[in-house]
Design a protein around this motif. Structure first.
Motif, PDB file in Angstrom:
ATOM      1  N   LYS A 191       0.856  -1.186   0.000  1.00  0.00           N
ATOM      2  CA  LYS A 191       0.000   0.000   0.000  1.00  0.00           C
ATOM      3  C   LYS A 191       0.892   1.236   0.000  1.00  0.00           C
ATOM      4  CE  LYS A 191      -0.640  -0.146   5.026  1.00  0.00           C
ATOM      5  NZ  LYS A 191      -1.618  -0.231   6.115  1.00  0.00           N
ATOM      6  N   THR A 192       0.309   2.354  -0.404  1.00  0.00           N
ATOM      7  CA  THR A 192       1.035   3.619  -0.482  1.00  0.00           C
ATOM      8  C   THR A 192       0.122   4.735   0.016  1.00  0.00           C
ATOM      9  OG1 THR A 192       0.231   4.027  -2.722  1.00  0.00           O
ATOM     10  CG2 THR A 192       2.361   2.878  -2.519  1.00  0.00           C
ATOM     11  N   ALA A 193       0.666   5.931   0.119  1.00  0.00           N
ATOM     12  CA  ALA A 193      -0.140   7.088   0.532  1.00  0.00           C
ATOM     13  C   ALA A 193      -1.281   7.324  -0.462  1.00  0.00           C
ATOM     14  CB  ALA A 193       0.753   8.327   0.642  1.00  0.00           C
ATOM     15  N   GLU A 194      -1.009   7.121  -1.748  1.00  0.00           N
ATOM     16  CA  GLU A 194      -2.056   7.297  -2.764  1.00  0.00           C
ATOM     17  C   GLU A 194      -3.181   6.282  -2.578  1.00  0.00           C
ATOM     18  OE1 GLU A 194       1.777   8.909  -4.364  1.00  0.00           O
ATOM     19  OE2 GLU A 194       1.222   7.007  -3.454  1.00  0.00           O
ATOM     20  N   ALA A 195      -2.801   5.052  -2.273  1.00  0.00           N
ATOM     21  CA  ALA A 195      -3.807   4.012  -2.042  1.00  0.00           C
ATOM     22  C   ALA A 195      -4.605   4.297  -0.773  1.00  0.00           C
ATOM     23  CB  ALA A 195      -3.145   2.642  -1.964  1.00  0.00           C
ATOM     24  N   GLU A 196      -3.930   4.818   0.243  1.00  0.00           N
ATOM     25  CA  GLU A 196      -4.618   5.198   1.478  1.00  0.00           C
ATOM     26  C   GLU A 196      -5.646   6.292   1.189  1.00  0.00           C
ATOM     27  OE1 GLU A 196      -4.196   4.135   4.696  1.00  0.00           O
ATOM     28  OE2 GLU A 196      -2.214   3.229   4.818  1.00  0.00           O
ATOM     29  N   ALA A 197      -5.258   7.273   0.374  1.00  0.00           N
ATOM     30  CA  ALA A 197      -6.166   8.373   0.039  1.00  0.00           C
ATOM     31  C   ALA A 197      -7.365   7.865  -0.767  1.00  0.00           C
ATOM     32  CB  ALA A 197      -5.415   9.454  -0.738  1.00  0.00           C
ATOM     33  N   MET A 198      -7.110   6.979  -1.734  1.00  0.00           N
ATOM     34  CA  MET A 198      -8.199   6.410  -2.529  1.00  0.00           C
ATOM     35  C   MET A 198      -9.149   5.618  -1.631  1.00  0.00           C
ATOM     36  SD  MET A 198      -8.110   3.667  -5.686  1.00  0.00           S
ATOM     37  CE  MET A 198      -7.640   4.805  -6.990  1.00  0.00           C
ATOM     38  N   SER A 199      -8.595   4.804  -0.764  1.00  0.00           N
ATOM     39  CA  SER A 199      -9.403   3.987   0.140  1.00  0.00           C
ATOM     40  C   SER A 199     -10.306   4.865   0.994  1.00  0.00           C
ATOM     41  CB  SER A 199      -8.486   3.143   1.029  1.00  0.00           C
ATOM     42  OG  SER A 199      -9.229   2.478   2.026  1.00  0.00           O
ATOM     43  N   PHE A 253     -18.415   2.954  -0.504  1.00  0.00           N
ATOM     44  CA  PHE A 253     -17.907   1.666  -1.010  1.00  0.00           C
ATOM     45  C   PHE A 253     -17.434   0.785   0.148  1.00  0.00           C
ATOM     46  CE2 PHE A 253     -17.668   4.367  -4.679  1.00  0.00           C
ATOM     47  CZ  PHE A 253     -17.819   3.534  -5.780  1.00  0.00           C
ATOM     48  N   THR A 254     -17.375  -0.500  -0.107  1.00  0.00           N
ATOM     49  CA  THR A 254     -16.854  -1.467   0.853  1.00  0.00           C
ATOM     50  C   THR A 254     -15.852  -2.377   0.150  1.00  0.00           C
ATOM     51  OG1 THR A 254     -17.472  -3.071   2.563  1.00  0.00           O
ATOM     52  CG2 THR A 254     -18.698  -3.181   0.481  1.00  0.00           C
ATOM     53  N   PHE A 255     -15.062  -3.111   0.921  1.00  0.00           N
ATOM     54  CA  PHE A 255     -13.976  -3.929   0.382  1.00  0.00           C
ATOM     55  C   PHE A 255     -13.026  -3.068  -0.445  1.00  0.00           C
ATOM     56  CE2 PHE A 255     -16.998  -7.281   1.426  1.00  0.00           C
ATOM     57  CZ  PHE A 255     -16.165  -8.198   2.060  1.00  0.00           C
ATOM     58  N   VAL A 256     -12.662  -1.927   0.115  1.00  0.00           N
ATOM     59  CA  VAL A 256     -11.768  -0.988  -0.566  1.00  0.00           C
ATOM     60  C   VAL A 256     -10.696  -0.480   0.397  1.00  0.00           C
ATOM     61  CG1 VAL A 256     -13.327  -0.247  -2.411  1.00  0.00           C
ATOM     62  CG2 VAL A 256     -13.477   0.863  -0.169  1.00  0.00           C
ATOM     63  N   GLY A 257     -10.119  -1.394   1.167  1.00  0.00           N
ATOM     64  CA  GLY A 257      -9.023  -1.009   2.042  1.00  0.00           C
ATOM     65  C   GLY A 257      -7.809  -0.600   1.223  1.00  0.00           C
ATOM     66  N   PRO A 258      -6.805  -0.001   1.849  1.00  0.00           N
ATOM     67  CA  PRO A 258      -5.645   0.491   1.106  1.00  0.00           C
ATOM     68  C   PRO A 258      -4.868  -0.584   0.351  1.00  0.00           C
ATOM     69  CG  PRO A 258      -5.342   0.762   3.484  1.00  0.00           C
ATOM     70  CD  PRO A 258      -6.748   0.341   3.279  1.00  0.00           C
ATOM     71  N   THR A 259      -4.826  -1.811   0.874  1.00  0.00           N
ATOM     72  CA  THR A 259      -4.125  -2.885   0.159  1.00  0.00           C
ATOM     73  C   THR A 259      -4.895  -3.260  -1.107  1.00  0.00           C
ATOM     74  OG1 THR A 259      -3.181  -3.718   2.219  1.00  0.00           O
ATOM     75  CG2 THR A 259      -3.202  -5.220   0.351  1.00  0.00           C
ATOM     76  N   ILE A 260      -6.212  -3.351  -1.002  1.00  0.00           N
ATOM     77  CA  ILE A 260      -7.048  -3.618  -2.180  1.00  0.00           C
ATOM     78  C   ILE A 260      -6.912  -2.483  -3.184  1.00  0.00           C
ATOM     79  CG2 ILE A 260      -9.449  -3.761  -2.983  1.00  0.00           C
ATOM     80  CD1 ILE A 260     -10.027  -5.450  -0.446  1.00  0.00           C
ATOM     81  N   CYS A 261      -6.914  -1.249  -2.698  1.00  0.00           N
ATOM     82  CA  CYS A 261      -6.787  -0.103  -3.601  1.00  0.00           C
ATOM     83  C   CYS A 261      -5.447  -0.098  -4.316  1.00  0.00           C
ATOM     84  CB  CYS A 261      -7.005   1.205  -2.843  1.00  0.00           C
ATOM     85  SG  CYS A 261      -8.740   1.506  -2.437  1.00  0.00           S
TER      86      CYS A 261
END
Length: 194
Positions: free
Chosen positions: A144-152, A160-168
């Motif tokens: 995961k990254t800061a961008e993925a954290e922001a998207m999540s 939305f659900t099932f959109v944690g930072p690792t999934i993102c």
């Protein structure tokens, strides 16, 4: 295969499964901007939670059938009885939370679509252009990254659900928002702009 044929070097995570190799070679890391395809990939990454990606790839065609090409309008309007029927379908992941979550995500996607172009909205988290990484080993690739954290965070706020930072982050890699083919992979030169 003859001894003179050269097997292309792929990312270390890619197995010898032909389905996996085809996905790696033609889809993974290729920039995808079509909103419908982004919706599909976001849901597929959510279905993967706790499972291997090859499991999802092998069920993708059936998902496309039961969700009518991942039509968000159709999915958003599914009744509770429709969801119960899906839980009987051995061609998909029969997880109650994931099946219910797919309907919830379709409803959230439609709400998002009323406000903005969801494809452009998704790409905003990487500034509209692919983030090109130059990792030499799979061990350097983050989960995961800061961008993925922001998207999540933004996706969760949008319902939305099932959109944690690792999934993102997996979604960003899959859709080419982030290019994480390692430098020894044969796909790296074409996708890093070299």
């Amino acid at each position: 295969m003859s001894s003179s044929e050269v097997v292309p070097q792929r990312c270390q995570w890619c197995s010898t499964d032909p389905i996996y190799q085809a996905y790696h070679d033609s889809e993974w890391g290729v920039p995808e901007r079509d909103a419908q395809r982004l919706f599909e990939k976001l849901l597929l990454d959510g279905f993967q939670a706790g499972l291997s990606w090859i499991t999802i790839l092998k069920k993708r065609d059936r998902y496309r059938e039961v969700y009518r090409g991942f039509d968000p309008q159709f999915m958003a309007n599914q009744t509770d009885n429709d969801l119960l029927d899906l839980l009987e379908d051995t061609g998909i992941i029969r997880n109650r939370l994931k099946v219910k979550g797919a309907r919830q995500n379709a409803q959230a996607w439609l709400r998002l679509s009323e406000q903005t172009d969801p494809g452009e909205w998704m790409w905003q988290f990487v500034g509209g252009e692919p983030l090109i990484n130059h990792f030499t080993s799979i061990s350097q690739v983050p989960v995961k990254t800061a961008e993925a954290e922001a998207m999540s965070k933004a996706l969760k706020k949008a319902g939305f659900t099932f959109v944690g930072p690792t999934i993102c982050y997996a979604f960003m890699q899959a859709t080419g928002m982030v290019m994480d083919h390692t430098t020894d992979c044969f796909r790296y030169p074409a996708l890093c702009g070299a």
